[in-house]
Enzyme design. Structure first.
Site, PDB file in Angstrom:
ATOM      1  N   LYS A 119       0.857  -1.202   0.000  1.00  0.00           N
ATOM      2  CA  LYS A 119       0.000   0.000   0.000  1.00  0.00           C
ATOM      3  C   LYS A 119       0.885   1.241   0.000  1.00  0.00           C
ATOM      4  O   LYS A 119       1.717   1.419   0.882  1.00  0.00           O
ATOM      5  CB  LYS A 119      -0.916  -0.006   1.230  1.00  0.00           C
ATOM      6  N   ASP A 177      -2.513  10.147   3.844  1.00  0.00           N
ATOM      7  CA  ASP A 177      -3.926   9.786   3.948  1.00  0.00           C
ATOM      8  C   ASP A 177      -4.665  10.810   4.809  1.00  0.00           C
ATOM      9  O   ASP A 177      -4.649  10.734   6.034  1.00  0.00           O
ATOM     10  CB  ASP A 177      -4.053   8.375   4.556  1.00  0.00           C
ATOM     11  N   LYS A 191     -10.121  12.911   8.130  1.00  0.00           N
ATOM     12  CA  LYS A 191      -9.712  12.473   9.470  1.00  0.00           C
ATOM     13  C   LYS A 191      -9.659  13.671  10.418  1.00  0.00           C
ATOM     14  O   LYS A 191      -9.452  14.791   9.983  1.00  0.00           O
ATOM     15  CB  LYS A 191      -8.306  11.851   9.400  1.00  0.00           C
ATOM     16  N   ASP A 211       1.509   6.106   5.787  1.00  0.00           N
ATOM     17  CA  ASP A 211       0.533   5.211   5.167  1.00  0.00           C
ATOM     18  C   ASP A 211       1.066   4.531   3.905  1.00  0.00           C
ATOM     19  O   ASP A 211       0.345   3.809   3.227  1.00  0.00           O
ATOM     20  CB  ASP A 211      -0.771   5.982   4.887  1.00  0.00           C
ATOM     21  N   ASP A 214     -12.161   7.236   3.463  1.00  0.00           N
ATOM     22  CA  ASP A 214     -10.989   6.957   4.294  1.00  0.00           C
ATOM     23  C   ASP A 214     -10.627   5.465   4.255  1.00  0.00           C
ATOM     24  O   ASP A 214      -9.561   5.078   4.720  1.00  0.00           O
ATOM     25  CB  ASP A 214     -11.262   7.412   5.733  1.00  0.00           C
ATOM     26  N   GLU A 236      -9.445   3.851   1.887  1.00  0.00           N
ATOM     27  CA  GLU A 236      -8.864   3.973   0.544  1.00  0.00           C
ATOM     28  C   GLU A 236      -7.822   2.896   0.259  1.00  0.00           C
ATOM     29  O   GLU A 236      -7.580   2.565  -0.899  1.00  0.00           O
ATOM     30  CB  GLU A 236      -8.238   5.364   0.374  1.00  0.00           C
ATOM     31  N   ARG A 275      -7.787  -0.331   0.735  1.00  0.00           N
ATOM     32  CA  ARG A 275      -8.334  -1.517   0.063  1.00  0.00           C
ATOM     33  C   ARG A 275      -8.676  -1.213  -1.388  1.00  0.00           C
ATOM     34  O   ARG A 275      -8.692  -2.094  -2.236  1.00  0.00           O
ATOM     35  CB  ARG A 275      -9.536  -2.038   0.858  1.00  0.00           C
TER      36      ARG A 275
HETATM   37  N1  BES Z   1      -4.416   4.413   6.904  1.00  0.00           N
HETATM   38  C1  BES Z   1      -5.607   4.157   7.619  1.00  0.00           C
HETATM   39  C2  BES Z   1      -5.415   3.091   8.684  1.00  0.00           C
HETATM   40  C3  BES Z   1      -4.716   3.519   9.938  1.00  0.00           C
HETATM   41  C4  BES Z   1      -5.371   4.240  10.901  1.00  0.00           C
HETATM   42  C5  BES Z   1      -3.435   3.111  10.169  1.00  0.00           C
HETATM   43  C6  BES Z   1      -4.722   4.586  12.063  1.00  0.00           C
HETATM   44  C7  BES Z   1      -2.797   3.452  11.329  1.00  0.00           C
HETATM   45  C8  BES Z   1      -3.428   4.183  12.280  1.00  0.00           C
HETATM   46  C9  BES Z   1      -6.689   3.671   6.691  1.00  0.00           C
HETATM   47  O1  BES Z   1      -6.662   4.178   5.409  1.00  0.00           O
HETATM   48  C10 BES Z   1      -7.985   4.086   7.288  1.00  0.00           C
HETATM   49  O2  BES Z   1      -8.223   5.255   7.383  1.00  0.00           O
HETATM   50  N2  BES Z   1      -8.789   3.122   7.686  1.00  0.00           N
HETATM   51  C11 BES Z   1     -10.027   3.401   8.306  1.00  0.00           C
HETATM   52  C12 BES Z   1     -11.043   2.432   7.785  1.00  0.00           C
HETATM   53  C13 BES Z   1     -12.455   2.756   8.169  1.00  0.00           C
HETATM   54  C14 BES Z   1     -12.907   4.023   7.474  1.00  0.00           C
HETATM   55  C15 BES Z   1     -13.339   1.605   7.807  1.00  0.00           C
HETATM   56  C16 BES Z   1      -9.857   3.218   9.805  1.00  0.00           C
HETATM   57  O3  BES Z   1      -9.145   2.311  10.218  1.00  0.00           O
HETATM   58  O4  BES Z   1     -10.398   4.021  10.544  1.00  0.00           O
HETATM   59 ZN    ZN Z   2      -4.864   4.738   4.716  1.00  0.00          ZN
HETATM   60 MN    MN Z   3      -7.690   6.017   5.246  1.00  0.00          MN
END
Ligand code: BES
Ligand code: ZN
Ligand code: MN
Length: 514
Positions: free
Chosen positions: A255, A260, A267, A278, A337, A339, A341
């Site tokens: 990834k 992000d 966020k 990220d 968010d 993104e 996947r």
């Molecule tokens: N890059 C984030 C995941 C992340 C969050 C990694 C905090 C490390 C610390 C990812 O893109 C993301 O934002 N995931 C969301 C998914 C949700 C919207 C289903 C998450 O984990 O909140």
């Molecule tokens: Zn992310």
């Molecule tokens: Mn994200």
């Protein structure tokens, strides 16, 4: 960093011309009070006076003793000399010597030590002494360049471990470097340049696709994430061909979200800076390729990196938008968010063309994985038990550990959508598993594993910084796989026939042909 191995007795290790010497001393070896060399004598004295106990965590600093060629000797108790104890002992020892400007460090392991233990000592030392400097105006670079490690016994295995450790450290440090760089110093274009540099040697190829080529491939999910960003996306394809042309490659998919923001599902401000990490999955792929270039194993590996920023903008993808992935499956983007996947699913579909023996994606995918496993173990998801256990073992061996998580189909319930074949998010429950279930839909034609490194790729707080994980796990997996290349899967045949996906695919093909 440069590592050298020598078979030496403790007294010989003390006569080596190094700036400091770390002696890893196991708990069960009692020092000889009458030894000619001073370290054993002083250690025996300290123990006799009750000032020192040979217990894990104990450190004794000796300075300028007659009979020592080096000014500073640090004895650190390594308990049973098992890798975990060697790691703690090395960390403690580095704490004691780091104040001095050391260029050459000696490390001597007393008693029996395994190849795994030696590798651990060296990778721990490199990790503890690393510091990021690239964007500092007055960088204080690490002075430590050479490490001479010695033990009282010798074997081809031990020597091999030291060679591996040197390549591993180069890979880990490259991964740390790119992950640590701020997003304005690590754009998709910068990552692509880095990939080209790493892949400039013999046995390597690197191809970088831009927006036009990606559109032509039909990567609608990847493009949807990138459409809000001013920085152009890059799809990086790296190849390492060390094995026979007939040998199916392992594909690593990293990834590469260089920042992000969350997109329109933006966020909150606190700690948003950490979203520069990220692209930790991408950085680990670059790191593995760096190490492959040094070790030149007889295997074939492909690295795929979908790289883009995830930004909110007038042109950004909106919650509720439906896009068509390269696989033909349509996706309702309920949360911009989620993104990771989206960029990964198209890269996974692209991976099919390599007829791989296995595909492993590496991603800082979900906050939910941090809640589930913290910073200790990466989340491992796999539809293939053999691959899962190989990765688990590689993690245990290298100390870069992971933990297998479930993939029951019932977890995919929440991904159902009324407006597309699948939604990109389910509810809050089991968020790391539902993310993996989303990815799994794009992996039907090969053995697949997914590593969620959201908790392990970087440390937060005062010691904020990239860890270089899971380069050690991946490299270990690749190297042990290379030694036993009998585990190839018939990649051409879909393993589990998931009818809905197959139908979508044939529909997509029909559309393309018409
Ligand atoms: N890059 C984030 C995941 C992340 C969050 C990694 C905090 C490390 C610390 C990812 O893109 C993301 O934002 N995931 C969301 C998914 C949700 C919207 C289903 C998450 O984990 O909140
Ligand atoms: Zn992310
Ligand atoms: Mn994200």
């Amino acid at each position: 960093m440069n590592f050298e191995f020598q078979k030496l007795s403790l007294s010989h290790a003390m006569t080596a011309s190094v700036d400091a010497l770390v002696v890893l001393w196991p708990g069960h070896v009692l020092p000889d009070a009458k030894a000619v060399e001073p370290v054993s004598r002083l250690l025996a004295q300290a123990i006799a006076h009750g000032d020192f106990e040979l217990k894990a965590g104990a450190v004794l600093s000796l300075y300028s003793q007659p009979g020592m060629a080096t000014r500073h000797v640090v004895v650190s108790c390594s308990a049973d000399n098992q890798p975990g104890q060697i790691r703690s002992a090395m960390q403690a020892a580095w704490g004691a010597v780091k104040a001095s400007k050391i260029k050459r460090l000696g490390v001597h392991v007393v008693g029996d030590v395994s190849a795994q233990g030696l590798q651990m000592a060296l990778s721990t030392l490199a990790d503890a002494s690393y510091s990021y400097t690239t964007t500092l105006s007055k960088p204080k670079a690490r002075t430590l360049k050479n490490v001479r490690i010695s033990a009282s016994h010798d074997s081809a295995e031990l020597r091999q471990a030291v060679v591996h450790a040197q390549a591993l450290v180069a890979g880990v440090e490259l991964a740390k470097e790119w992950a640590n760089r701020p997003a304005n110093h690590a754009t998709p274009t910068h990552l692509a340049q880095a990939a080209k540099t790493i892949a400039s040697g013999r046995n390597f190829k690197c191809e970088v696709l831009g927006p036009k080529e990606v559109a032509k491939l039909g990567m609608g999910a990847f493009m949807a994430v990138a459409q809000g960003a001013a920085e152009p996306l890059r799809f990086i394809v790296m190849r390492y061909n060390g094995g026979a042309a007939s040998q199916a490659p392992v594909v690593l998919v990293g990834k590469g979200i260089t920042f992000d923001t969350g997109g329109i599902s933006i966020k909150p401000a606190p700690e948003m800076d950490e979203m520069k990490y990220d692209m930790g999955g991408a950085a680990s792929v670059l790191g593995v390729f760096k190490a492959l270039g040094e070790l030149k194993p007889k295997i074939n590996v492909v690295g795929l990196i979908p790289a883009t920023e995830n930004m909110p903008d007038g042109l950004a993808v909106k919650p509720g938008d439906v896009v068509t992935s390269m696989s033909g499956q349509t996706i309702e983007i309920l949360n911009t968010d989620a993104e990771g996947r989206l960029v990964l699913c198209d890269a996974l579909t692209y991976a099919e063309r390599f007829k791989p023996q296995a595909v492993i994606d590496i991603a800082t995918l979900t906050g939910a994985c941090v809640i589930a496993l913290g910073a200790v173990r990466s989340g491992l998801f796999s539809s293939d038990d053999t691959l899962a256990s190989q990765l688990q073992q590689a993690g245990e061996y290298s100390g870069d550990v992971c933990w297998r998580m479930p993939l029951d189909d019932d977890y995919a319930e929440g991904l159902k959508s009324r407006f597309a074949d699948v939604a990109n998010v389910a509810g809050r429950a089991a968020g790391s598993v539902t993310a993996a279930k989303f990815l799994q839909r794009f992996t039907k034609s090969f053995a697949w594993a997914h590593l969620d490194i959201a908790g392990t790729a970087w440390r937060s707080g005062a010691a904020k910084g990239a860890t270089g994980r899971p380069v050690a796990l991946l490299l270990q997996y690749l190297l042990s796989n290379a030694q036993a290349p009998g585990v190839q899967k018939n990649a051409a045949l879909p393993k589990v026939a998931d009818q809905s996906v197959q139908k979508v695919k044939s529909k997509a093909r029909a559309v393309k042909q018409s």
